[in-house]
Motif scaffolding. Sequence first.
Motif, PDB file in Angstrom:
ATOM      1  N   SER A 138       0.831  -1.136   0.016  1.00 14.91           N
ATOM      2  CA  SER A 138       0.048   0.053   0.068  1.00 14.91           C
ATOM      3  C   SER A 138       0.791   1.315   0.049  1.00 14.91           C
ATOM      4  O   SER A 138       0.674   2.280  -0.829  1.00 14.91           O
ATOM      5  CB  SER A 138      -0.992   0.050   1.151  1.00 14.91           C
ATOM      6  OG  SER A 138      -1.948  -1.053   1.264  1.00 14.91           O
ATOM      7  N   CYS A 140       3.822   1.662  -1.563  1.00 14.12           N
ATOM      8  CA  CYS A 140       4.467   1.705  -2.737  1.00 14.12           C
ATOM      9  C   CYS A 140       3.136   2.383  -3.434  1.00 14.12           C
ATOM     10  O   CYS A 140       3.710   3.134  -4.241  1.00 14.12           O
ATOM     11  CB  CYS A 140       4.822   0.376  -3.064  1.00 14.12           C
ATOM     12  SG  CYS A 140       6.214  -0.245  -2.425  1.00 14.12           S
ATOM     13  N   VAL A 141       2.133   1.918  -3.580  1.00 13.50           N
ATOM     14  CA  VAL A 141       1.111   2.574  -4.407  1.00 13.50           C
ATOM     15  C   VAL A 141       0.979   4.056  -3.912  1.00 13.50           C
ATOM     16  O   VAL A 141       0.699   4.842  -4.696  1.00 13.50           O
ATOM     17  CB  VAL A 141      -0.135   1.816  -4.281  1.00 13.50           C
ATOM     18  CG1 VAL A 141      -1.362   2.542  -5.014  1.00 13.50           C
ATOM     19  CG2 VAL A 141       0.094   0.293  -4.712  1.00 13.50           C
ATOM     20  N   PHE A 145       2.523   6.524  -6.864  1.00 12.79           N
ATOM     21  CA  PHE A 145       1.616   7.003  -7.854  1.00 12.79           C
ATOM     22  C   PHE A 145       0.548   7.710  -7.603  1.00 12.79           C
ATOM     23  O   PHE A 145       0.541   8.295  -6.312  1.00 12.79           O
ATOM     24  CB  PHE A 145       0.820   5.538  -8.322  1.00 12.79           C
ATOM     25  CG  PHE A 145       1.612   3.977  -8.800  1.00 12.79           C
ATOM     26  CD1 PHE A 145       2.032   4.377 -10.164  1.00 12.79           C
ATOM     27  CD2 PHE A 145       2.054   3.434  -7.716  1.00 12.79           C
ATOM     28  CE1 PHE A 145       3.061   3.238 -10.485  1.00 12.79           C
ATOM     29  CE2 PHE A 145       2.943   2.550  -8.253  1.00 12.79           C
ATOM     30  CZ  PHE A 145       3.407   2.328  -9.518  1.00 12.79           C
ATOM     31  N   THR A 147      -2.601   8.822  -6.346  1.00 12.10           N
ATOM     32  CA  THR A 147      -3.922   8.339  -5.798  1.00 12.10           C
ATOM     33  C   THR A 147      -4.789   9.158  -4.980  1.00 12.10           C
ATOM     34  O   THR A 147      -4.315  10.169  -4.619  1.00 12.10           O
ATOM     35  CB  THR A 147      -3.432   7.060  -4.947  1.00 12.10           C
ATOM     36  OG1 THR A 147      -3.001   7.448  -3.759  1.00 12.10           O
ATOM     37  CG2 THR A 147      -2.604   6.108  -5.554  1.00 12.10           C
ATOM     38  N   ILE A 334      -5.270  -0.467  -3.412  1.00 15.20           N
ATOM     39  CA  ILE A 334      -5.131  -1.018  -4.491  1.00 15.20           C
ATOM     40  C   ILE A 334      -6.206  -0.784  -5.700  1.00 15.20           C
ATOM     41  O   ILE A 334      -6.151  -0.245  -6.525  1.00 15.20           O
ATOM     42  CB  ILE A 334      -4.597  -2.290  -4.668  1.00 15.20           C
ATOM     43  CG1 ILE A 334      -3.221  -2.598  -3.783  1.00 15.20           C
ATOM     44  CG2 ILE A 334      -4.574  -2.780  -6.205  1.00 15.20           C
ATOM     45  CD1 ILE A 334      -2.676  -4.017  -3.928  1.00 15.20           C
ATOM     46  N   SER A 337      -7.579   2.924  -6.008  1.00 12.18           N
ATOM     47  CA  SER A 337      -6.483   3.672  -6.956  1.00 12.18           C
ATOM     48  C   SER A 337      -6.807   3.068  -8.552  1.00 12.18           C
ATOM     49  O   SER A 337      -6.945   4.027  -9.288  1.00 12.18           O
ATOM     50  CB  SER A 337      -5.067   3.210  -6.527  1.00 12.18           C
ATOM     51  OG  SER A 337      -4.833   3.731  -5.421  1.00 12.18           O
TER      52      SER A 337
END
Length: 398
Positions: A138, A140-141, A145, A147, A334, A337
């Motif tokens: 989570s 890393c996302v 990115f 989000t 995830i 997003s």
Amino acid sequence: MGRVIGEPASADVPAPRPAAEAEVPRAEAGGPQAGPVVRRNRLAALDGLRFLAALAVVFFHFVGQTPGAMQFVWGRPPGEVFPDVHGYFAFGRLGVDLFFLISGFVICMSAWGRTPRDFFISRITRLYPMYWVAIIVSACVIYLFDTPFGHPNPRVLFANFTMLQTPLGVDNLDSVYWTLWPELCFYLTFAVVVWKGLTYQRVVIFCGLWTVAAVLAPTAGIPLLTLLVNPTSAPFFIAGMAFYLMYRYRPTPLLWGIVAMSWLLALHFLLAPHGGRNNWDTWAPWRGWLILSTTVFFLLIAAIALGWTTWIRGRWLTVAGTLTFPLYLLHDVIGVSIVHHFADRVDPWTLVLLTAGGLLVLSYVVQRLVERPLAQTMRRLLNSAEFGFKAPKPRRQS
């Protein structure tokens, strides 16, 4: 049938079920200190219910959310994106309460006959490995990115790794992590009973004391008590433990009384207009369905406790049960997003179903290739470690 080893002889204690019927063989001589109980068969019905509860939460976050974060994700309120079913999927949030109900049953079952050390290791290796994996994924996302979750202060990330962010007063990195604190509190307090040795009377007393604390906490004005007791979640854990006692022994008026009281308190907290966890005053037209849904959860666990579901079999249910925790922990950051990036390019239902399917595949891969090996390694290390306050041998002086 003689009494369970380690169980005081008393007319108030119902006779235990035969081992083959209860599917939970008795501990060998030595009672609670004889090591973990060996289960011949998993309760497939519980695995299936756990999986359905996880799916309900997943679809709640994608389809049934009230206007807020998901309105930003979809570009308009979810009620406009899914006008015909939004109101029904809103009840997916109750999947968490079903989790708690099942947890009370399962933890009591798995702890019976275990030493405190065994119980500690089993709970640590059950919660933390997958939780740490989920935080890393989570994070890393979120940090790499674009989000809807922004970029939280790294302090939030470090606090979340401890699973103690709630008492630390730190936000959850992922909103679904809020359920882990009630679970952790349950484990910590129940560990006292495990330390004393699980018996019918001690579990009943624990249920009674926790019920009283849950009733007093909201008006006691003691934040620490509320933090530890978790009044809105407590009735589900307590009912789950009472149902397990029915399953292990026999249904009794006392156990049914504990369940009835827990059911009433669960509905009280769920329907609380202010301060209730789900703020159900915004769902006034649906309150009848709320009562019905919660009642059905209790009836389903009652059916399992009474042995009415022993005919349910299937390895696929066991596999589905193993996917529950990774699916729950991974789906929000995830999945939301993904929806955020493709909401204006893909049909909403197609997007939701593809995302949910992809998350199931991801959960299976993570559980098999990451969580299980990590948990086994951690369990092996903890089993070989020495616990207690005895000082290790000093280093030799050169």
